[in-house]
Design a protein around this motif. Sequence first.
Motif, PDB file in Angstrom:
ATOM      1  N   GLY C 264       0.991  -1.035   0.006  1.00 60.68           N
ATOM      2  CA  GLY C 264       0.236   0.028   0.472  1.00 60.68           C
ATOM      3  C   GLY C 264       0.787   1.263   0.178  1.00 60.68           C
ATOM      4  N   ILE C 267       2.674   2.070  -3.262  1.00 61.33           N
ATOM      5  CA  ILE C 267       1.981   2.568  -4.212  1.00 61.33           C
ATOM      6  C   ILE C 267       1.529   4.139  -4.274  1.00 61.33           C
ATOM      7  CG2 ILE C 267      -0.237   2.758  -5.164  1.00 61.33           C
ATOM      8  CD1 ILE C 267      -0.444  -0.583  -4.236  1.00 61.33           C
ATOM      9  N   TYR C 308      -5.168   0.258  -2.335  1.00 61.83           N
ATOM     10  CA  TYR C 308      -4.205  -1.206  -3.184  1.00 61.83           C
ATOM     11  C   TYR C 308      -5.418  -2.185  -3.021  1.00 61.83           C
ATOM     12  CZ  TYR C 308      -2.944  -6.331  -2.117  1.00 61.83           C
ATOM     13  OH  TYR C 308      -1.769  -7.202  -2.783  1.00 61.83           O
ATOM     14  N   ARG C 312      -6.711  -4.938  -7.258  1.00 59.55           N
ATOM     15  CA  ARG C 312      -6.698  -5.769  -6.467  1.00 59.55           C
ATOM     16  C   ARG C 312      -7.543  -6.355  -6.744  1.00 59.55           C
ATOM     17  NH1 ARG C 312      -3.296 -10.222  -2.851  1.00 59.55           N
ATOM     18  NH2 ARG C 312      -4.505 -11.529  -3.454  1.00 59.55           N
TER      19      ARG C 312
END
Lengths: 289, 238, 649
Positions: C264, C267, C308, C312
């Motif tokens: 996380g 990113i 995240y 995903r």
Amino acid sequence: MNVIQATLTGALIGGLYALMAAGLSVTWGVLRIINLAHFGLILIGAYLTFQVATSWHLDPVLTLVVTVPAMFVAGAAIQWLFDRLRLTEFNSLLVSFGLLIITIQVTSNIWSADFRRMSADVNPYATQSVALGRLVFPVTTLVAFGLAALVVLGAHLVLRRTFAGRAMRAIAQDRAVAGAFGVDHRRLSVLLGGVVGATAALAGMVFALSNALTPDTAYEWFGTVFAVVILGGIGEVVGTFAAGILVGVLSGVVSAVWSPAAAPFVLFSAIILALLLRPQGLFAAGGVR
Amino acid sequence: MSEPLLQVRDLDVRYGDAQALWDVAIEVHEGETVCVVGPNGAGKSTLVNAVAGIHPAHRGRISVGGVDVTRLRGHRVCGHGVAIVPEGRRIFPRMTVLDNLVLGAYRKSARRPHRETLAGVYEIFPRLAERAGQLAGSLSGGEQQMVAIGRALMAQPRLLLLDEPSLGLAPVRVDEVYDAIGRINERGVSVVVVEQDVQRALAIAGRAYLLGEGRVVMSGPAAELRDSAEVRRSVLGL
Amino acid sequence: MIRRGGIGLLVAFLVLVAVGAFSDPLGLPSFYLILLGSICFWIAQATSWNILSGYSGYFSFGQAAYVGVGAYTTAVLSGRHGVNFFLTVPLAAVLCGLLALGVGAVAFRLGSLRGEIFALLTLAVPFILAAFARINQSIDGGQGTTVPVPEVPDAFGSLPELQYLLALLIAAIAVAAAYAIQHSRTGSALAAIRDAEDVAEVLGVATFRYKMLAMLISGVLGGVAGSVYALQIGFVTVESVFGLTIPLFVIVMGVLGGRTHWLGPVIGAVLIVTLQDRLSSYGLDAWNSIILGGVLALLVAVSPDGLYARLRARPLVSLGSLVVVGGGLAVLNVWGEFLDWLVVGMLVAALLAIVLGSRWATARLPLGRRARTTAEPVPAEPAIAEPAIADPEPAEAEAGTPGDEPGAVLVECRQVARYFGGVHALEDVTLDIRAGELVGLVGPNGSGKTTLINLLSGAFRPTRGVIRLDGQDITRMAPHKIAHVGMARTYQIPRPFDSMTVRDNVAMAIMFGREPLPLHRARPIAERHLATVALDHLADAHPADLNLHQRQLLEMARAIASSPKVLLLDEALAGLNPAEVDNAVRVVRRIHESGITIVIVEHLLRVLNQLATRLVVLDRGTCLADGEPQTVLNDPAVIRAYLGRQAHV
């Protein structure tokens, strides 16, 4: 002599801390919102005072006619937003942190990051002082203390004597039961947000009287003001006033006797000590099962 | 009989996934004292909290004086003349006795005459006048119960809801509280008493409802329930 | 899955090292190296922050303290006292580690510590350090310090390459640490602390120790990265390293990227730093903080779980939009350059993920409901549930024979009292519970039942009196130690660890139980316990998808998984419908038959009358009656307590 002067000056400056902290404390205690954006409102209040006084050649104290209504609206709007978002106490800290950053950048974009200070011809208060024997008090600190005392007294009376004030205290202690007696916490919270915004205008004006402004000053208030809030007891206006004076005196005396470097340490230790010694007393509504 | 003051029909109440009430129906007429009894966890408190607007109804209809209050936001219900003495009293501990009482008169129509109402409350509970300036949290349990009842009376209710007024009180204090409830009813206020002290509640009520596991198990004149084996079995679980 | 993540991490690291090492032959402008170095610095900082704040849920606003102390250590020692740069780095790590432990020792010992107070305390730390540095001008001469260029070994090439490679190394270490922690015992403990700290403690997790460990790791990583940062920026002032923009950045990166996963913050850091760089290049510096502040406020309100999880859920759409938008701009080539296209592509992908994610979430809701309703009939089919009574621990079997023949005294309460202010919740309760008993604890509202449970499990300490479990004095023991002696409890309102699957909820109790096992060995055992409560078919579900009854069963499964000697059930049947009550009663009976001694608080006397071997009645904090259910329920005093004082006896 030195120590007496430091004590008294510290106490007077403490008035400013109390003025800044009072709104924060009440919003936290009554509405369960930790509103860091309050510092942003104070900052804008200070810059507005500077701007209005400089461009219109108005006495800085008279600028309150403009800043108080403006900050009232801003404070109420922020409160309305918080209410809409249904934030938890902790998330309010994050969201208002974001708002504070925006405010600081906006002031920096408008007024630049350089120091701004009202010139002596529009700000007669900055240079005057009152002498009492060998003790000297700058007028600005007297104004700060006087306004703080007025605000705290006013808030105290409103909270004790009016229906709206009692309702706010009731919300702080048991929102559901207060609701059952007709207290609409949404309307009251917006009103309270407005009033707290107005105190930010006052604090901003007082700060602008005696200090040069730069957007980053908002950060410098953090430590001291939260020390005052926590020491005074969250939601307690009179406690906040007392804590403001205590913190002012403490910083003043430590700086004078020991060294200015030691002041932050003393403050920080004071917060921790307060949290250790009076943990329940510092937080609202100690419910017993 | 005329239209009931309080009418609850088909009421379901949930706490998240947990359903606390199923299809509950009760009525209270003008001037009546009605009691709701049942074992712990039967949903008695949930019922009065739903009526007072503290907890929302999931389904069903609650009307007060013919007005549907089911979907009103909590703080509007008291405008229709409902006041509650919540379970565990829930007075405002860090406010004075006087402030607690005056807050009770917050609703618009009760504000103006609040001084007269206050005199009336002091008449019922003279001890509150003596303690007016004290913090409510510092009072004894019995006195706190008086504050809670007094606060509700300040709203000038037509319907007074009392949730376990005897909880945690010494027997003498319970007598005092029940005396006061009787006098309040004599002044024309309709009363709903929720109690686990079954005998005590049945003694002052005209009619009664027995709740069990979230449903109305039995209802009728209080005297009938008093002699019923069902009540005994339900509360004791025998 | 674990291995795949680790390999990906290693490959990414090697590629990035190669980029640095061959930047000259690749013809890469040094400008890119500086940008990459900056991204690495922020990845390290955001990851350091996340190990404490994301994993354990204690939000720190004090990341600047580590950056500041780390940078100052290096700048002052190497710049003013001529210490070798490479020696100052470990020193910065030690200093920041000590600072973190000091702050943690104070903060986590506060009885009243809540998230907000922790945030404010940590906010104060860099403020105080900055004031100290500003006032004591002997530290940095009052003007800031220039960091000298260290002797660069030839292999490293130029200074930009060295800066980049060092930052990359630190970032890689930080991310690897975050990755390792997330997949370790410590990671599970921290997640449990974040979800429900006191439940974790009661299950046997030494919460204080794990919180301190997270503080320490976070501090050391933050300090090392700060130390390298001094070299990256070359000139260190109080404002540049102690400022509030540092906590702002790491918090925004963490919240944006997602806090519960090691990827996380990475990113978040990549997105924010490149965006900042683009804004600066277009002369929009003035908008930097406005955008960041806005992103923070909006995200907390709209999508607090971060990118995240959203990315995903839709990996193809995200990657596709990045390629299409970024590539499209590159092909058109009417505006901007490579970095602009990349940033626009990433922003579109992120926005899409958030928008689609929220729609995905709403579309998922009815699905969740459906799962719930299909799960509903399960309790009505006890046939499934009967097999395999999970009994992996031999300790349980010897705990005593169930039923009529009570064994040795397991729990002893001697004159236990607990006051809350002036309220006497419990007054001199003396009670013995023997092995193999199933004790029903009853009494009117406010009689002290839950208080007694809280005292036994260690949640509260008694005002007076002594409590022993299996001969050991547990009166003043920490709850996790009491758990290790053999006490387990459930909560009236179920409190599962929301971020974990049902299986892992139960596995937690085994991982931190009396005989700790690693997660992969705990999982199969957890499934056996789930079978005991007939919840094994929902092992992969998350607690939010369970109904109340199933959550209560989960509470029981988690409690028995710690293989307790005594199980305390606090109103485990509250709020259930009659069919569910019957099922829960069967489960309780099955647990009891497996050899666990049970104390159950329950309002439904009808149920206890059948279930319990013994009833204890509390009234106003004292023990009113104690004995066989039938006898107790016919006791006039008990009838009075329940029916009221005027009951005809």
